[in-house]
Design an enzyme around this catalytic site. Structure first.
Site, PDB file in Angstrom:
ATOM      1  N   LYS A 175       0.591  -1.258  -0.124  1.00 12.72           N
ATOM      2  CA  LYS A 175      -0.061   0.076  -0.085  1.00 12.72           C
ATOM      3  C   LYS A 175       0.944   1.107  -0.088  1.00 12.72           C
ATOM      4  CE  LYS A 175      -1.923  -1.484   3.601  1.00 12.72           C
ATOM      5  NZ  LYS A 175      -2.403  -1.853   4.960  1.00 12.72           N
ATOM      6  N   THR A 206      -7.918   9.440   8.291  1.00  7.72           N
ATOM      7  CA  THR A 206      -7.613   8.162   7.687  1.00  7.72           C
ATOM      8  C   THR A 206      -7.375   7.106   8.617  1.00  7.72           C
ATOM      9  OG1 THR A 206      -5.286   8.668   7.754  1.00  7.72           O
ATOM     10  CG2 THR A 206      -6.482   9.247   5.760  1.00  7.72           C
ATOM     11  N   GLY A 208      -7.957   3.815  10.472  1.00  6.10           N
ATOM     12  CA  GLY A 208      -8.649   2.580  10.007  1.00  6.10           C
ATOM     13  C   GLY A 208      -8.648   2.316   8.637  1.00  6.10           C
ATOM     14  N   THR A 209      -7.982   2.773   7.849  1.00  9.55           N
ATOM     15  CA  THR A 209      -7.908   2.725   6.460  1.00  9.55           C
ATOM     16  C   THR A 209      -7.311   1.150   6.148  1.00  9.55           C
ATOM     17  OG1 THR A 209      -5.561   3.669   6.243  1.00  9.55           O
ATOM     18  CG2 THR A 209      -7.850   5.117   5.532  1.00  9.55           C
ATOM     19  N   GLY A 210      -6.240   0.775   6.617  1.00  9.98           N
ATOM     20  CA  GLY A 210      -5.641  -0.509   6.395  1.00  9.98           C
ATOM     21  C   GLY A 210      -6.632  -1.641   6.863  1.00  9.98           C
ATOM     22  N   CYS A 211      -7.242  -1.411   8.314  1.00  9.15           N
ATOM     23  CA  CYS A 211      -8.351  -2.576   8.480  1.00  9.15           C
ATOM     24  C   CYS A 211      -9.325  -2.630   7.621  1.00  9.15           C
ATOM     25  CB  CYS A 211      -8.785  -2.173   9.913  1.00  9.15           C
ATOM     26  SG  CYS A 211      -7.337  -2.047  11.151  1.00  9.15           S
TER      27      CYS A 211
END
Length: 262
Positions: A175, A206, A208-211
């Site tokens: 990412k 942003t 929690g974007t990865g979760c």
């Protein structure tokens, strides 16, 4: 009415609701899959800071996992923050005989900069869990830690993806949210590289974007999509979720989990 597909998240709890199992379950629901969850750790956090992390005993984590697998077997699963080497090893051992797609989000640092895993946990992740992963989704700092060299441009992202692929996961999504300029995510799948690029959205919200991204991919895998299609659609979903962030909290707020999954 037929039962919906089941997706499972194995991750930590975020009481502010923007990340961790709370974000995963919201994302599963938005993608019309039934969400089950195994809690690995409890945090004290909000949109400004992470103040405490309490990791659950591995036996309790595995007992939760056994309870889900026995009666609500998932069509796909994801892992998030696992906490320490003992939990990672226990989860990996329990998942080893299963065959459903597994998305591994190698959560190592919180959005606020708090370290979430020690070096021995990274070694356990590489040794025990990555070989079971259908897809691993590191951000640039995580990719650098896994690959062993700095990752700060597209060329390094591809080299890191290939180095991480050599550790065992079938597919790798690096990412690029930490890049300068446009956000570019790089998928290495079956030897081919695909770029998912979008103009950078000027926002601090942003959390929690990865979760959320990894949960969207897991949900789509549970619905029967292939990895490339699931990643492409999930990247679109997270862009819309960032663009529509509701502005909650006084710091790095959550994204919009009501965003259109299509």
């Amino acid at each position: 009415m037929p039962a919906p597909p089941v997706a499972l998240t194995i991750a930590g709890s975020d009481p502010s609701g923007g990340a961790g199992i709370q974000a995963d379950l919201k994302t599963f629901h938005r993608h019309a899959v039934y969400g089950a969850s195994v809690v690995t750790l409890v945090t004290v956090q909000n949109t400004r800071s992470v103040d405490a992390v309490e990791i659950l005993p591995p036996a309790l984590v595995v007992a939760q996992l056994d309870a889900v697998l026995a009666y609500i077997p998932p069509a796909a699963a994801k892992t998030g923050a696992l906490g320490n080497a003992a939990v990672i090893a226990a989860v990996a051992a329990r998942l080893a005989p299963t065959a459903f797609p597994l998305v591994v989000d190698p959560v190592m640092v919180s959005k606020h900069g708090a370290a979430l895993v020690a070096d021995d946990a990274v070694r356990a992740l590489v040794r025990d869990l990555l070989p079971r992963a259908t897809l691993v989704t590191p951000n640039l700092p995580e990719a650098a830690r896994l690959a062993g060299f700095p990752v700060d441009d597209l060329g390094a992202m591809e080299r890191a993806a290939r180095a991480i692929h050599a550790l065992g996961p079938a597919h790798v999504l690096v990412k690029g949210g930490h890049l300068e300029g446009d956000a570019v995510d790089l998928l290495l799948s079956e030897g081919r590289v695909t770029l998912h690029a979008a103009p950078r959205i000027a926002t601090r919200h942003t959390h929690g974007t990865g979760c959320t991204l990894s949960a969207a991919i897991a949900a789509r895998l549970a619905r029967g999509e292939g990895v490339a299609a699931a990643v492409g659609a999930a990247c679109g979903f997270i862009r819309r979720a960032i663009a529509g962030a509701p502005g909650l909290g006084g710091g790095c707020g959550p994204v919009d989990h009501f965003a259109d999954p299509q």
